[in-house]
Write an enzyme that holds these catalytic residues in place. Structure first.
Site, PDB file in Angstrom:
ATOM      1  N   LYS A  99      -6.424   5.905   5.192  1.00  0.00           N
ATOM      2  CA  LYS A  99      -5.512   4.841   5.648  1.00  0.00           C
ATOM      3  C   LYS A  99      -5.305   4.914   7.161  1.00  0.00           C
ATOM      4  CE  LYS A  99      -3.239   4.707   1.151  1.00  0.00           C
ATOM      5  NZ  LYS A  99      -2.115   5.166   0.313  1.00  0.00           N
ATOM      6  N   GLN A 139       3.113   8.895   0.755  1.00  0.00           N
ATOM      7  CA  GLN A 139       2.024   9.037  -0.212  1.00  0.00           C
ATOM      8  C   GLN A 139       2.545   9.695  -1.495  1.00  0.00           C
ATOM      9  OE1 GLN A 139      -1.204   7.836   0.251  1.00  0.00           O
ATOM     10  NE2 GLN A 139      -1.446   8.353  -1.911  1.00  0.00           N
ATOM     11  N   ASP A 198       4.142  -0.656   1.010  1.00  0.00           N
ATOM     12  CA  ASP A 198       3.570  -0.303  -0.290  1.00  0.00           C
ATOM     13  C   ASP A 198       4.101  -1.224  -1.387  1.00  0.00           C
ATOM     14  OD1 ASP A 198       1.582   1.585  -0.409  1.00  0.00           O
ATOM     15  OD2 ASP A 198       2.936   3.306  -0.329  1.00  0.00           O
TER      16      ASP A 198
END
Ligand code: NAD
Length: 293
Positions: free
Chosen positions: A52, A96, A119
């Site tokens: 990412k 994450q 997200d």
């Protein structure tokens, strides 16, 4: 059978964003900035976050990677998130997952400012998505929509069967495919670990989204001729022939299922790269939303 090439479509999304970022730079505007938090030393998480951050750099986004120890107290993690929440240069924040067992995932998800929730896991983002309001869509389902859109796959009136009901993939993609939009307007059936007649249901599907995390679960006898199959699964299997020591398997038995399909995603190179493209899109949107504020 046509392959839904996530690598190719992801690259085209990135190329497009790169040009837009370049234009912003030339106009002297603020550049998109993604902050990622990685806790502990989970191998898969390390790989995902590295990818990412690298993708951000390649297209000219700013990125910040905050590495925190596995034993970090939840309170300290929340303080770090709060700093990023208040940093006006940071447009998007991602933590994450999975988190170490002592940290409450929901607490962390809800601590991220909704306008930085790239997200799309915050309950407010999810609620907005359900009601069809502007919202950050969770990256993997959003990536699937971008892929279907790119290949102009017809979804209206189709029966979509989603296998898996997780908050990050199965449930949101079922909602998005059901909305009154394109891609969407499907009649959706959501299957899960307690669905008794899964094969029978899959055989009625025009579109199957396999997101259960069981390698090669979906076999040819479960798929009707002409179906569209989207394989979300990523399972690392030991593979001594590889330098990394593992290979990636999807949830679909590709070799037997592919000949029956009109479209199918490969693993790797299907949904995975699209997830990153979608995250970049969300970060871009978070940044430009501030232009008018
Ligand atoms: P999860 O474990 O949270 O959820 C799995 C779901 O599958 C559950 O709802 C469960 O009820 C259902 N399920 C499990 N076994 C089943 C069975 N035998 N029959 C029917 N349903 C069953 O998983 P997740 O986080 O949604 O991830 C699913 C898969 O997708 C994993 O392999 C994961 O690694 C992968 N994934 C890939 C990406 C990507 O970018 N490609 C992103 C997220 C997750």
């Amino acid at each position: 059978m046509e392959m839904l090439d996530g690598k190719l479509v992801s690259q085209s999304v990135r190329d497009d964003l790169k040009k837009k970022v370049e234009a912003r730079r030339n106009e002297g505007k603020k550049l998109p900035h993604l902050a990622a938090i990685l806790i502990g030393n989970n191998g898969a998480s390390e790989t995902y976050v590295a990818s990412k951050v690298k993708s951000c750099e390649e297209i000219g986004f700013r990125s910040t990677l905050l590495r925190l120890p596995a034993d970090i107290p939840e309170e300290t993690l929340l303080e770090h998130i709060d700093i990023l929440n208040r940093d006006s240069d940071v447009d998007g924040i991602l933590v994450q997952l999975p988190l170490p067992a002592h940290i409450r995932e929901q607490q962390v998800i809800e601590s991220i400012r909704v306008d930085k929730d790239v997200d799309g896991f915050h309950p407010e983002s999810v609620g907005r998505m359900v009601q069809g309001l502007p919202a950050f869509l969770p990256a993997t389902p959003y990536g699937i929509l971008l892929l279907l859109e790119h290949y102009k796959v017809e979804t209206k009136g189709k029966h979509a069967v989603v296998i898996g009901r997780s908050n990050i993939v199965g449930r949101p993609i079922s909602i998005l495919l059901n909305r009154n939009d394109y891609p969407g307007n499907c009649t959706v059936t959501v299957c899960h670990s307690h669905t008794p007649n899964l094969k029978e249901i899959c055989l009625q599907a025009d579109i199957i989204i396999a997101a259960l995390g069981r390698p090669e679960f979906l076999t040819a006898d479960m798929v009707r001729e002409g179906a569209v199959v989207i394989d979300v699964g990523i399972t690392r299997m030991p593979d001594p022939s590889r330098k990394s020591g593992f290979s990636i398997r999807g949830d679909v038995h590709f070799d037997s299922v592919a000949p029956r399909c009109t479209y199918i995603t490969p693993v790797p190179g299907g949904v995975g790269p699209m997830t990153i493209a979608a995250l970049l899109m969300n970060t871009w949107k978070a940044c430009i939303a501030k232009d008018t504020n």
